[in-house]
Design a protein around this motif. Structure first.
Motif, PDB file in Angstrom:
ATOM      1  N   ARG A 163      -3.189   1.983   4.366  1.00  0.00           N
ATOM      2  CA  ARG A 163      -2.895   0.691   5.004  1.00  0.00           C
ATOM      3  C   ARG A 163      -4.023   0.282   5.949  1.00  0.00           C
ATOM      4  O   ARG A 163      -4.284  -0.909   6.145  1.00  0.00           O
ATOM      5  N   SER A 164      -4.699   1.270   6.544  1.00  0.00           N
ATOM      6  CA  SER A 164      -5.757   0.971   7.515  1.00  0.00           C
ATOM      7  C   SER A 164      -7.068   0.574   6.858  1.00  0.00           C
ATOM      8  O   SER A 164      -7.983   0.082   7.550  1.00  0.00           O
TER       9      SER A 164
ATOM     10  N   ARG B 228       0.805  -1.220   0.000  1.00  0.00           N
ATOM     11  CA  ARG B 228       0.000   0.000   0.000  1.00  0.00           C
ATOM     12  C   ARG B 228       0.843   1.277   0.000  1.00  0.00           C
ATOM     13  O   ARG B 228       0.485   2.245  -0.679  1.00  0.00           O
ATOM     14  N   PRO B 229       1.967   1.314   0.720  1.00  0.00           N
ATOM     15  CA  PRO B 229       2.830   2.496   0.577  1.00  0.00           C
ATOM     16  C   PRO B 229       3.343   2.672  -0.852  1.00  0.00           C
ATOM     17  O   PRO B 229       3.549   3.791  -1.311  1.00  0.00           O
TER      18      PRO B 229
ATOM     19  N   GLN C 231      -0.235   5.401   5.616  1.00  0.00           N
ATOM     20  CA  GLN C 231      -0.813   4.796   6.814  1.00  0.00           C
ATOM     21  C   GLN C 231      -2.327   4.695   6.716  1.00  0.00           C
ATOM     22  O   GLN C 231      -2.919   3.688   7.113  1.00  0.00           O
ATOM     23  N   LYS C 232      -2.957   5.741   6.186  1.00  0.00           N
ATOM     24  CA  LYS C 232      -4.413   5.722   6.050  1.00  0.00           C
ATOM     25  C   LYS C 232      -4.849   4.657   5.050  1.00  0.00           C
ATOM     26  O   LYS C 232      -5.842   3.958   5.284  1.00  0.00           O
TER      27      LYS C 232
ATOM     28  N   TRP D 134       3.744   9.939   4.023  1.00  0.00           N
ATOM     29  CA  TRP D 134       3.769   8.861   5.017  1.00  0.00           C
ATOM     30  C   TRP D 134       2.379   8.636   5.608  1.00  0.00           C
ATOM     31  O   TRP D 134       1.918   7.485   5.701  1.00  0.00           O
ATOM     32  N   TYR D 135       1.700   9.716   5.978  1.00  0.00           N
ATOM     33  CA  TYR D 135       0.389   9.570   6.616  1.00  0.00           C
ATOM     34  C   TYR D 135      -0.645   9.025   5.637  1.00  0.00           C
ATOM     35  O   TYR D 135      -1.510   8.237   6.012  1.00  0.00           O
TER      36      TYR D 135
END
Length: 239
Positions: A231-232, A92-93, A228-229, A224-225
Motif C-alpha cells: 500500500r505504501s 492492494r491488500p 501495508q508495504k 497484513w504487513y
C-alpha cells in the motif's frame, strides 16, 4: 479479496519453465532417494521419519516456500512491472491476499504431495508417518508462503534472506540451539505432525497449543504487513 486475474498472472510467473524445473528438483530428489533407501533397507519407520523430517520438512518445504513466496511478487517489484498491476482498480491488500493463496497452493503442491508419495514408498504409512509429515508440510506451507511473500515485498534480496532463514536458522540453529527451536516454523509444524501420529518418532520442542497460535499469528501478521508495504508503494502521479 481474491482476484482471478492477479492469480492467473501470478501462476504464470511462478510456473514458467525455468522456475517450474527448480520447484520440481527437490521433490524429485526426495522421491528418488526414498526409492533407493526402500530398496536398500526395506520398510523402516525410523528411517522414514528421519528422511521425511530431514530432507523433506527441514529442507525441501522451506526452500520451495522461498521460491514460491518471494517469486509471487519479488520479481515484479524488482523489474517495475508491479506498477502495471498497481495501476489497475484492484485493492492492494487484495493483490497480496491473492498472491498469498497462489504461493500457498504452489508450495503445497510441490512439497506436501511429494512428501506423501515418499512416505508411502518408505514405509507404506506405517504409524501414520507419511500422513503426519504430509500434514506438517501443508501447515508449514501456509506460514512459509506468508513469511517469504512479506520478504519479497520489503527486500530486493528476499531470496537470499529466505535461504538464510531456511538453511541457517531452521536447519542449523534449529538443531543446535534450544531457544531457536521455539521460533521455528519447522518445529511448529512438527507439533501438528506429532498430534497426527502420536508416536515418539515425530517430536517437537513446541506444544501444539503454542504452535497453533504461532502459526496463525505469523501467517496473519506477515500477510497484513505485506499488504501495508504494498500500500505504501507510490505510483507516478500519486499524491
Amino acid at each position: 479479496m481474491y482476484d482471478p486475474t492477479v492469480a492467473r498472472l501470478t501462476y504464470r510467473g511462478l510456473l514458467g519453465r525455468r522456475r517450474a524445473l527448480i520447484l520440481g528438483a527437490l521433490p524429485a530428489l526426495l522421491i528418488v532417494i526414498s526409492l533407493v533407501v526402500r530398496a536398500l533397507t526395506g520398510a523402516d519407520d525410523q528411517t522414514a521419519a528421519d528422511l521425511l523430517g530431514g530432507l523433506g520438512l527441514a529442507t525441501m518445504v522451506p526452500i520451495i516456500g522461498v521460491i514460491a513466496g518471494t517469486g509471487a511478487i519479488g520479481p515484479e517489484i524488482d523489474d517495475g512491472s508491479v506498477v502495471y498491476l498497481l495501476s489497475k482498480p484492484v485493492k492492494r491488500p487484495t493483490i497480496i491476499f491473492t498472491k498469498l493463496i497462489v504461493a500457498i497452493a504452489v508450495t503445497m503442491a510441490f512439497s506436501a504431495l511429494p512428501t506423501f508419495v515418499a512416505g508411502m514408498i518408505l514405509n507404506g504409512n506405517g504409524q501414520q508417518i507419511a500422513v503426519a509429515y504430509t500434514v506438517a508440510a501443508l501447515v508449514a506451507s501456509i506460514a512459509y508462503a506468508a513469511v517469504f511473500l512479506l520478504l519479497g515485498t520489503v527486500s530486493r534480496h528476499a531470496v537470499i534472506f529466505g535461504l538464510v532463514y531456511a538453511l541457517v536458522w531452521e536447519a542449523l540453529f534449529g538443531s543446535l540451539v534450544d531457544g531457536a527451536r521455539t521460533l521455528s516454523i519447522q518445529q511448529w509444524s512438527l507439533a501438528v505432525a506429532h498430534k497426527v501420529t502420536e508416536s515418539d518418532l515425530v517430536t517437537s520442542d513446541v506444544g501444539l497449543p503454542l504452535a497453533t497460535v504461532l502459526l496463525v499469528g505469523v501467517t496473519v501478521t506477515a500477510t497484513w504487513y505485506a499488504g501495508q508495504k504494498l500500500r505504501s508503494l507510490k505510483l507516478a502521479g500519486e499524491e
